[in-house]
Design a protein around this motif. Sequence first.
Motif, PDB file in Angstrom:
ATOM      1  N   ILE A 126       0.852  -1.186   0.000  1.00  0.00           N
ATOM      2  CA  ILE A 126       0.000   0.000   0.000  1.00  0.00           C
ATOM      3  C   ILE A 126       0.889   1.237   0.000  1.00  0.00           C
ATOM      4  O   ILE A 126       1.854   1.311   0.768  1.00  0.00           O
ATOM      5  N   GLU A 127       0.563   2.185  -0.860  1.00  0.00           N
ATOM      6  CA  GLU A 127       1.208   3.502  -0.847  1.00  0.00           C
ATOM      7  C   GLU A 127       0.117   4.525  -0.586  1.00  0.00           C
ATOM      8  O   GLU A 127      -0.824   4.644  -1.379  1.00  0.00           O
ATOM      9  N   ALA A 128       0.232   5.221   0.532  1.00  0.00           N
ATOM     10  CA  ALA A 128      -0.805   6.185   0.909  1.00  0.00           C
ATOM     11  C   ALA A 128      -0.265   7.143   1.953  1.00  0.00           C
ATOM     12  O   ALA A 128       0.662   6.800   2.697  1.00  0.00           O
ATOM     13  N   ASP A 129      -0.849   8.314   2.007  1.00  0.00           N
ATOM     14  CA  ASP A 129      -0.517   9.246   3.082  1.00  0.00           C
ATOM     15  C   ASP A 129      -1.051   8.715   4.410  1.00  0.00           C
ATOM     16  O   ASP A 129      -0.427   8.882   5.444  1.00  0.00           O
ATOM     17  N   ASP A 130      -2.224   8.087   4.343  1.00  0.00           N
ATOM     18  CA  ASP A 130      -2.878   7.531   5.530  1.00  0.00           C
ATOM     19  C   ASP A 130      -3.337   6.121   5.190  1.00  0.00           C
ATOM     20  O   ASP A 130      -4.227   5.940   4.355  1.00  0.00           O
ATOM     21  N   VAL A 131      -2.744   5.126   5.803  1.00  0.00           N
ATOM     22  CA  VAL A 131      -3.076   3.731   5.509  1.00  0.00           C
ATOM     23  C   VAL A 131      -4.543   3.421   5.764  1.00  0.00           C
ATOM     24  O   VAL A 131      -5.115   2.517   5.170  1.00  0.00           O
ATOM     25  N   ASN A 132      -5.171   4.195   6.633  1.00  0.00           N
ATOM     26  CA  ASN A 132      -6.575   3.945   6.944  1.00  0.00           C
ATOM     27  C   ASN A 132      -7.514   4.232   5.773  1.00  0.00           C
ATOM     28  O   ASN A 132      -8.613   3.681   5.718  1.00  0.00           O
ATOM     29  N   VAL A 133      -7.086   5.058   4.830  1.00  0.00           N
ATOM     30  CA  VAL A 133      -7.950   5.385   3.686  1.00  0.00           C
ATOM     31  C   VAL A 133      -8.196   4.141   2.824  1.00  0.00           C
ATOM     32  O   VAL A 133      -9.353   3.767   2.601  1.00  0.00           O
ATOM     33  N   PRO A 134      -7.169   3.437   2.326  1.00  0.00           N
ATOM     34  CA  PRO A 134      -7.452   2.224   1.554  1.00  0.00           C
ATOM     35  C   PRO A 134      -8.071   1.110   2.397  1.00  0.00           C
ATOM     36  O   PRO A 134      -8.904   0.338   1.906  1.00  0.00           O
TER      37      PRO A 134
ATOM     38  N   LEU B 148      -5.621 -10.427   9.713  1.00  0.00           N
ATOM     39  CA  LEU B 148      -5.193  -9.280   8.914  1.00  0.00           C
ATOM     40  C   LEU B 148      -4.385  -8.325   9.783  1.00  0.00           C
ATOM     41  O   LEU B 148      -4.689  -8.145  10.959  1.00  0.00           O
ATOM     42  N   GLY B 149      -3.404  -7.712   9.176  1.00  0.00           N
ATOM     43  CA  GLY B 149      -2.639  -6.679   9.870  1.00  0.00           C
ATOM     44  C   GLY B 149      -1.981  -5.753   8.880  1.00  0.00           C
ATOM     45  O   GLY B 149      -1.530  -6.192   7.829  1.00  0.00           O
ATOM     46  N   ALA B 150      -1.958  -4.457   9.187  1.00  0.00           N
ATOM     47  CA  ALA B 150      -1.292  -3.461   8.349  1.00  0.00           C
ATOM     48  C   ALA B 150      -0.007  -3.026   9.057  1.00  0.00           C
ATOM     49  O   ALA B 150      -0.036  -2.720  10.256  1.00  0.00           O
ATOM     50  N   TYR B 151       1.074  -2.990   8.309  1.00  0.00           N
ATOM     51  CA  TYR B 151       2.386  -2.677   8.873  1.00  0.00           C
ATOM     52  C   TYR B 151       3.032  -1.542   8.105  1.00  0.00           C
ATOM     53  O   TYR B 151       2.972  -1.506   6.879  1.00  0.00           O
ATOM     54  N   ALA B 152       3.688  -0.644   8.829  1.00  0.00           N
ATOM     55  CA  ALA B 152       4.419   0.457   8.220  1.00  0.00           C
ATOM     56  C   ALA B 152       5.863   0.045   7.993  1.00  0.00           C
ATOM     57  O   ALA B 152       6.450  -0.673   8.801  1.00  0.00           O
ATOM     58  N   THR B 153       6.421   0.505   6.892  1.00  0.00           N
ATOM     59  CA  THR B 153       7.829   0.254   6.597  1.00  0.00           C
ATOM     60  C   THR B 153       8.679   1.054   7.578  1.00  0.00           C
ATOM     61  O   THR B 153       8.398   2.221   7.841  1.00  0.00           O
ATOM     62  N   ILE B 154       9.712   0.411   8.114  1.00  0.00           N
ATOM     63  CA  ILE B 154      10.616   1.130   9.035  1.00  0.00           C
ATOM     64  C   ILE B 154      12.019   1.157   8.496  1.00  0.00           C
ATOM     65  O   ILE B 154      12.380   0.447   7.619  1.00  0.00           O
TER      66      ILE B 154
END
Length: 101
Positions: free
Chosen positions: A61-69, A95-101
């Motif tokens: 996912i590429e987004a300013d805010d992951v919650n949007v998609p 399910l889980g959403a993770y940010a790149t670090i």
Amino acid sequence: MGTFKLIALSNPVEGKDEEFNAWYADEHVADILAIPGIRHAERFRLATEKGKYKYLAVYEIEADDVNVPLTELRRRLRSGEIVLSESMQQDDVLLGAYATI
């Protein structure tokens, strides 16, 4: 713009692996990739004999805010725009959403 991974762990209904994989490859991945911000998908099968989940899907996912998609994904699931196959154990998906670090 942030980069995130959405991880989905799932299993087919007993004896329905072929139907599950056909649905996932032919329909479900395209449905998910149609959501703005979700750019790429990869699927994996468990390589060992032990493990709770047999299949893993990783969506980029590429987004300013992951919650949007993610909100759009939930909306499409609730509205029936995205239909889950009866070949998937729908009551046990992780399910889980993770940010790149």
